[in-house]
Design an enzyme around this catalytic site. Structure first.
Site, PDB file in Angstrom:
ATOM      1  N   LYS A 102      13.493 -15.341 -10.098  1.00  0.00           N
ATOM      2  CA  LYS A 102      13.210 -14.339 -11.143  1.00  0.00           C
ATOM      3  C   LYS A 102      12.269 -14.929 -12.192  1.00  0.00           C
ATOM      4  CE  LYS A 102      14.069 -11.283  -9.761  1.00  0.00           C
ATOM      5  NZ  LYS A 102      14.807 -10.984  -8.551  1.00  0.00           N
TER       6      LYS A 102
ATOM      7  N   HIS B 222      18.537 -36.640  -4.205  1.00  0.00           N
ATOM      8  CA  HIS B 222      17.816 -36.869  -2.948  1.00  0.00           C
ATOM      9  C   HIS B 222      16.322 -36.581  -3.087  1.00  0.00           C
ATOM     10  CE1 HIS B 222      21.575 -37.591  -0.900  1.00  0.00           C
ATOM     11  NE2 HIS B 222      22.061 -36.555  -1.570  1.00  0.00           N
TER      12      HIS B 222
ATOM     13  N   ASN C 193      -1.863   1.933   5.748  1.00  0.00           N
ATOM     14  CA  ASN C 193      -0.965   0.917   5.219  1.00  0.00           C
ATOM     15  C   ASN C 193      -0.575   0.021   6.383  1.00  0.00           C
ATOM     16  OD1 ASN C 193       1.214  -0.550   4.267  1.00  0.00           O
ATOM     17  ND2 ASN C 193       2.569   1.209   3.984  1.00  0.00           N
ATOM     18  N   GLY C 194      -0.671  -1.298   6.227  1.00  0.00           N
ATOM     19  CA  GLY C 194      -0.267  -2.182   7.315  1.00  0.00           C
ATOM     20  C   GLY C 194      -1.435  -2.978   7.855  1.00  0.00           C
TER      21      GLY C 194
ATOM     22  N   GLU D  12      18.196 -17.613  -7.044  1.00  0.00           N
ATOM     23  CA  GLU D  12      17.738 -16.309  -7.542  1.00  0.00           C
ATOM     24  C   GLU D  12      17.220 -16.433  -8.982  1.00  0.00           C
ATOM     25  OE1 GLU D  12      16.897 -13.561  -6.531  1.00  0.00           O
ATOM     26  OE2 GLU D  12      17.137 -12.107  -8.127  1.00  0.00           O
TER      27      GLU D  12
ATOM     28  N   CYS E 289       0.825  -1.214   0.000  1.00  0.00           N
ATOM     29  CA  CYS E 289       0.000   0.000   0.000  1.00  0.00           C
ATOM     30  C   CYS E 289       0.858   1.261   0.000  1.00  0.00           C
ATOM     31  CB  CYS E 289      -0.874   0.043   1.236  1.00  0.00           C
ATOM     32  SG  CYS E 289      -1.910  -1.391   1.414  1.00  0.00           S
TER      33      CYS E 289
ATOM     34  N   LYS F 237       6.465  -4.243  -4.187  1.00  0.00           N
ATOM     35  CA  LYS F 237       7.887  -3.913  -4.117  1.00  0.00           C
ATOM     36  C   LYS F 237       8.395  -3.944  -2.687  1.00  0.00           C
ATOM     37  CE  LYS F 237      11.825  -2.657  -5.713  1.00  0.00           C
ATOM     38  NZ  LYS F 237      12.579  -3.771  -6.319  1.00  0.00           N
TER      39      LYS F 237
ATOM     40  N   TRP G 270      -2.862  -2.775  -1.597  1.00  0.00           N
ATOM     41  CA  TRP G 270      -2.432  -4.146  -1.899  1.00  0.00           C
ATOM     42  C   TRP G 270      -3.153  -5.016  -0.879  1.00  0.00           C
ATOM     43  CZ3 TRP G 270       0.389  -8.215   0.347  1.00  0.00           C
ATOM     44  CH2 TRP G 270       0.910  -9.156  -0.543  1.00  0.00           C
TER      45      TRP G 270
ATOM     46  N   GLU H  89       8.679 -15.163 -10.680  1.00  0.00           N
ATOM     47  CA  GLU H  89       8.063 -13.845 -10.493  1.00  0.00           C
ATOM     48  C   GLU H  89       7.610 -13.236 -11.807  1.00  0.00           C
ATOM     49  OE1 GLU H  89      11.606 -12.040  -8.511  1.00  0.00           O
ATOM     50  OE2 GLU H  89      10.083 -11.135  -7.251  1.00  0.00           O
TER      51      GLU H  89
ATOM     52  N   ARG I  65       5.202   0.192  -6.251  1.00  0.00           N
ATOM     53  CA  ARG I  65       5.193  -0.538  -4.982  1.00  0.00           C
ATOM     54  C   ARG I  65       4.299  -1.773  -5.057  1.00  0.00           C
ATOM     55  NH1 ARG I  65       6.695   2.394  -0.441  1.00  0.00           N
ATOM     56  NH2 ARG I  65       5.169   1.317   0.846  1.00  0.00           N
TER      57      ARG I  65
END
Ligand code: F6R
Length: 602
Positions: A482, A501, A102-103, A478, A2, A597, A76, A485, A27
């Site tokens: 990527k 394994h 926000n939160g 990573e 948010c 973000k 968000w 996402e 964001r």
């Protein structure tokens, strides 16, 4: 996550707010809204989807209206699906209080029960609607909005930031933060509140970094800040922020992500300024003596950078390093003491779990340090020492240049504490670092070209493995993140040695493996994993330095550099591969679905 914005001043707050919401789009959000005051009444407009949609609606409904006081919000979703009724701002039942938030309000169920008993009802699924009514309820009891707000916020639990207006006092905007970001911008005859300074930097560079539980009151021509608990006035210094708004724009690149990938050589140069001189790495503000142990905490890409850093610090400095996901660290029973340096890695400096982890580390008496990109962010004001990464604003939701800058910072820590500064290896690394930026700059265009070719081969695959050992292991994690996402294709990163394994059960024709190899002691071992996958009809693309021959179905050779510095050449290749596949699949590259973000909630 948010984004909050507030404006009070002599100009048109509606225009400023819409502009700010657009600047905070990166964001991550799913709906947006605005409220403004006109003749002591509030007008609320909210829409699902992009800020452009909100702008259109505002222009249709209130085209010629101006207002000197406005609040805006990008939401968000945390409580309730993205829809108009759940979007902010929220208004109290009697219409007297409006809020953006926000939160998370942790005790909202308890507040809800109390309010329902008093006859309140709710139309949305949000904790914010409960909060705004609770504030209004307290304002009635206390006989004033400010007094009611203070009482309410003293009782409310959670990590959040708010801004609000009330018809009980239409000349003011009130705001407060606790565990979520909120900044106060000081303009000429105008004030700005925002979750993110990029929302007002085109108007002012003068910023007050608000601390927890500081209540801000804004009037047209003055502001005041006081403690929520004691009511004492707090004199905060105004800081002039040196932040280039230009660098937060696309500058001809198709996406922010591509621009940020191409900025990595500059970021490497920038992050070495003041650290690399006379053939040595010196971090002057770090203690000279090695800490006995380091415990890294971080989330997502920053966590993978931390894992990479463990290999570098243990290899070069011999300091034992543990790396832990911050959301696990914060709730676990821990055996840490003052001999442990807790090192938080975070691009934003606002990630809720990492912030909470730092607070716990302090309570345990540990020394604390942060590797962070955002000057003045929450974490930088909590820890004993900060190493700024100087990567500039990262707008694309998927992190790229931030990881490079974090790895440089970690390598600098490793070299700063290196036990053998006279060694050949130390000299080789310093030499390599001196040329690293230009090497990466030279290879990027060719790497992008090859990535686009491999993207064609990969775009229809349904599942990917990314394998690596040693430094290639965190890079594999990573690379897989990527891909997930950006493209929404399933991908897993594994240490190549773990294949046997369990994961090998998944290998069949349709699985694509990206194997990462350096010319080191692990190269041969990863080759064995490649053969095992090929024996089960899986296809493999090996990404390796020039001269390293593998049996992979496809070999993508990158220029060779010194040992672990190879990581800085491998990482952009992985980023560009995911980027190129996402473009072919027509994904929303800079704002992938469901992502934010800055993750300011748990
Ligand atoms: C991935 C990504 C996230 C962040 C994570 C931590 O592309 O951006 O995984 O790395 O949310 O964020 P910071 O570093 O701001 O604490």
């Amino acid at each position: 996550m948010c984004g909050i914005f507030g404006y009070i001043g002599s100009d048109n707050g509606i225009h400023y707010t819409l502009e700010a919401l657009q600047l905070m789009e990166y964001r991550g959000y799913d709906s947006a809204g605005i409220v403004f005051e006109e003749e002591k009444a509030f007008t609320l407009i909210k829409t699902v989807g992009k800020v452009a949609e909100l702008k259109k609606t505002v222009n249709t409904r209130v085209a010629n209206t101006t207002s000197s006081k406005a609040l805006g919000h990008t939401r968000w979703a945390t409580h309730g699906i993205p829809c108009e009724k759940n979007a902010h701002p929220h208004q109290s039942n009697d219409g007297s209080v409006v809020i953006v938030h926000n939160g998370i309000i942790e005790n909202y169920q308890e507040l809800r029960t109390e309010l329902v008993a008093e006859g309140y009802s709710f139309i949305s699924d949000t904790d914010t609607e409960i909060l705004v009514n609770y504030i209004e309820y307290m304002a009635q009891k206390e006989g004033g909005i400010k007094q009611g707000l203070v009482r309410a916020l003293q009782h409310v639990k959670g990590a959040f930031a708010i801004a609000l207006m009330s018809t009980r006092d239409t000349s003011s905007i009130y705001a407060m933060r606790r565990g979520a970001p909120l900044l106060l911008g000081i303009g000429k005859g105008e004030y700005f509140l925002a979750s993110d300074m990029c929302a007002f930097l085109q108007h002012t560079n003068d910023v007050i970094f608000l601390d927890e539980n500081e209540l801000v009151t804004l009037h047209d021509t003055e502001y005041s800040i006081e403690s929520l608990y004691t009511g004492e006035r707090i004199d905060k210094s105004i800081e002039s922020v040196d932040f280039d708004i230009q660098s937060a724009q696309k500058q001809g690149y198709a996406h922010y992500m591509l621009k940020e990938i191409y900025e990595q050589p500059d970021v490497i140069e920038q992050s070495l300024i003041g650290k690399l001189s006379d053939g040595k790495i010196v971090l002057s503000h770090l203690p000279k003596e090695q800490p006995p142990r380091i415990h890294i905490i971080a989330c997502g890409t920053s966590y993978y950078a931390g894992l990479w850093g463990k290999y570098a610090i243990e290899e070069l400095a011999g300091i034992p390093v543990e790396v832990e996901i911050a959301s696990e660290f914060r709730y676990r029973k821990k055996a840490l003491d003052k001999n442990t340096l807790v090192l938080a890695i975070t691009q934003s400096g606002e990630t809720a779990d990492t912030v909470a982890g730092c607070a716990i580390a302090r309570e345990l008496g540990c020394k604390t340090m942060a590797i962070c990109n955002v000057v003045g962010s929450t974490i930088t004001r909590m820890v004993d020492t900060v190493l700024y990464t100087q990567a500039g604003p990262e707008i694309s939701v998927a992190s790229t240049k931030a990881m490079t800058s974090q790895m440089i910072a970690l390598l600098c820590i490793a070299l700063h504490y290196s036990s053998n500064r006279e060694s050949e290896q130390y000299r080789e690394y310093i030499g390599g670092l001196q040329h690293l930026a230009s090497t990466v700059r030279d290879i990027l265009p060719q790497t992008e070209k090859i990535a686009r070719q491999y993207a064609e081969l990969c775009k229809d695959k349904k599942s990917f493995f990314y394998l690596g050992r040693g430094y290639c292991y965190p890079l594999a994690l990573e690379g897989a993140l990527k891909l997930k996402e950006l493209t929404y294709i399933h991908a897993e990163g594994y240490p190549a040695g773990e294949m046997k394994h369990g994961p090998i059960a998944l290998v069949e024709k349709s699985l694509m493996t990206i194997a990462l190899l350096f010319d080191d002691e692990f190269g041969e071992k990863t080759q064995s994993a490649i053969s095992e996958i090929q024996a089960r009809e899986g296809q493999v693309i090996a990404i390796a330095p020039l001269g390293l021959v593998t049996t992979a179905d496809f070999e993508w050779h990158l220029p060779k550099t010194v040992d672990l510095l190879q990581s800085f050449i491998m990482l952009p290749a992985l980023q560009l591969l995911s980027y190129s596949i996402a473009c072919l699949l027509d994904r929303n590259v800079d704002m992938p679905r469901n992502l934010a973000k800055s993750v300011t909630v748990e």
